[in-house]
Design an enzyme around this catalytic site. Structure first.
Site, PDB file in Angstrom:
ATOM      1  N   ASP A   1       0.854  -1.182   0.000  1.00 46.50           N
ATOM      2  CA  ASP A   1       0.000   0.000   0.000  1.00 46.50           C
ATOM      3  C   ASP A   1       0.894   1.236   0.000  1.00 46.50           C
ATOM      4  O   ASP A   1       1.410   1.644   1.049  1.00 46.50           O
ATOM      5  CB  ASP A   1      -0.915  -0.007   1.226  1.00 46.50           C
ATOM      6  CG  ASP A   1      -1.866   1.182   1.246  1.00 46.50           C
ATOM      7  OD1 ASP A   1      -1.752   2.068   0.367  1.00 46.50           O
ATOM      8  OD2 ASP A   1      -2.718   1.237   2.151  1.00 46.50           O
TER       9      ASP A   1
ATOM     10  N   TYR B   1     -10.001  14.544  -8.639  1.00 41.23           N
ATOM     11  CA  TYR B   1      -8.911  13.879  -9.358  1.00 41.23           C
ATOM     12  C   TYR B   1      -7.926  14.879  -9.980  1.00 41.23           C
ATOM     13  O   TYR B   1      -6.705  14.742  -9.847  1.00 41.23           O
ATOM     14  CB  TYR B   1      -9.513  12.982 -10.439  1.00 41.23           C
ATOM     15  CG  TYR B   1      -8.516  12.223 -11.279  1.00 41.23           C
ATOM     16  CD1 TYR B   1      -7.792  11.158 -10.744  1.00 41.23           C
ATOM     17  CD2 TYR B   1      -8.311  12.549 -12.611  1.00 41.23           C
ATOM     18  CE1 TYR B   1      -6.885  10.449 -11.513  1.00 41.23           C
ATOM     19  CE2 TYR B   1      -7.413  11.848 -13.393  1.00 41.23           C
ATOM     20  CZ  TYR B   1      -6.699  10.799 -12.841  1.00 41.23           C
ATOM     21  OH  TYR B   1      -5.802  10.106 -13.614  1.00 41.23           O
TER      22      TYR B   1
ATOM     23  N   THR C   1     -16.352  16.087 -27.077  1.00 41.08           N
ATOM     24  CA  THR C   1     -15.184  15.681 -27.871  1.00 41.08           C
ATOM     25  C   THR C   1     -13.999  15.328 -26.977  1.00 41.08           C
ATOM     26  O   THR C   1     -13.829  15.888 -25.881  1.00 41.08           O
ATOM     27  CB  THR C   1     -14.762  16.798 -28.843  1.00 41.08           C
ATOM     28  OG1 THR C   1     -14.547  18.018 -28.107  1.00 41.08           O
ATOM     29  CG2 THR C   1     -15.816  17.023 -29.904  1.00 41.08           C
TER      30      THR C   1
END
Length: 333
Positions: free
Chosen positions: A54, A149, A221
């Protein structure tokens, strides 16, 4: 001179598994590390030293970096738009991986450190139209990246920069644009658009129900980067003296509708399209400006989307049939 040990963090993932194979083929000694159990690794190569660790924990990073000369950090908790829009905290926690891995690399005397960032770092204001102007590296600032993110990726880019400036660790940062190809996730919620569309078309073909659900209205797109180009660009960047973040992405812009049409043509059928405009779809337009990579590395991704998708479709088709049979509907469907 004898080549040192190379660490691939996230070696059990999609890009990581391909990278380990590529490095082994080039004669590297490789340590491949991932948090997942071995049976969940996308690829596992017996010639590498494979470890389950981890890497959000500093002691694990110290173990992984011991005796290593180069680090490729591909490890993070991520997926396609359906995952990153609904798991922002999990995505942000990946900051622990890069931070601890940088600390461990610095203390272990690592010579070079590669960080896989993302086109999600780019300012959302510049991605509102499907007719997007290709994104240059400087378009990441002023900062307004993908929530969760994208912020983690942008912060970790800065960490790499400051470890280079303050501690002399040679860092290289790639901004990947929608990497796809064989051995990637294709169901379960973390898959990206190319794999998800392949799966849906395969399911429609095998079930005889010629319908497909498309997230968004189909006009958004993107450019999609085939895994072979991703690997080549990453290698060239790692071996270069380029210290600033660099786009590694195809500049072949396509609508999601056109991507579906490419896969339909590969599969040899036409589907009735249903659009779910309430589903996660990300920004309206994103493409890679490759001016800087052409100037600095004399190269840019060149695989045609239709060619890469044909190879990806064939691999997912075999995986689908192996898992569900030629007439079954998948759980993800």
């Amino acid at each position: 001179m004898e080549r040192g040990l190379t660490l691939v963090a996230g070696g059990g993932g999609f890009i990581g598994g391909h990278l380990v194979r590529e490095l082994l083929a080039r004669g590297h000694a490789v340590r491949s590390v991932d948090v997942k159990p071995f049976d969940q690794w996308h690829q596992r190569h017996d010639e590498a030293e494979n470890l389950i660790l981890d890497l959000s924990e500093l002691p694990a990073c110290r173990q992984a970096a011991a005796g290593v000369s180069e680090v490729y950090n591909l490890a993070c908790d991520m997926g396609g738009m359906g995952f990153i829009e609904n798991n922002k905290a999990l995505c942000m926690l990946s900051v622990l991986i890069n931070t601890h891995l940088l600390m461990a690399a610095r203390d272990a005397g690592v010579e070079r450190f590669f960080y896989s960032s993302s086109a999600c770092v780019y300012n959302a204001e510049k991605q509102k139209s499907p007719d997007v102007v290709p994104l240059k590296e400087e378009d990441a600032y002023p900062a307004m990246p993908e929530d969760g993110y994208g912020w983690e990726k942008l912060f970790s880019e800065r960490m790499c920069r400051h470890f280079r400036e303050d501690f002399g660790l040679a860092t290289r940062v790639a901004r990947y644009h929608n990497v796809y190809g064989p051995h990637g996730t294709w169901e379960g919620g973390r898959e990206k658009a190319p794999a998800a569309i392949c799966r849906k078309v395969i399911q429609a073909k095998l079930s005889g129900v010629h319908e497909i659900e498309i997230w968004g209205d189909g006009t958004q797109t993107r450019s999609f980067t085939f895994i072979d180009d991703c690997l080549e660009g990453s290698r060239r960047l790692m071996e270069s003296e380029v210290t600033e973040p660099l786009n590694i992405g195809s500049s072949e812009l396509v609508t999601i509708d056109a991507l579906v049409s490419i896969v339909e043509e590969i599969a040899g059928l036409k589907l009735e399209r249903c659009y779910d405009t309430s589903a996660p779809k990300g920004v309206n337009g994103r493409n890679s400006d490759n001016t800087r990579i052409q100037s600095l590395l004399g190269w840019e991704p060149s695989t045609r989307l239709a060619d890469g998708m044909e190879r990806t479709f064939a691999w997912i088709y075999d995986e689908y049939v192996a898992r569900y049979g030629a007439g079954a509907r998948s759980a993800a469907g």
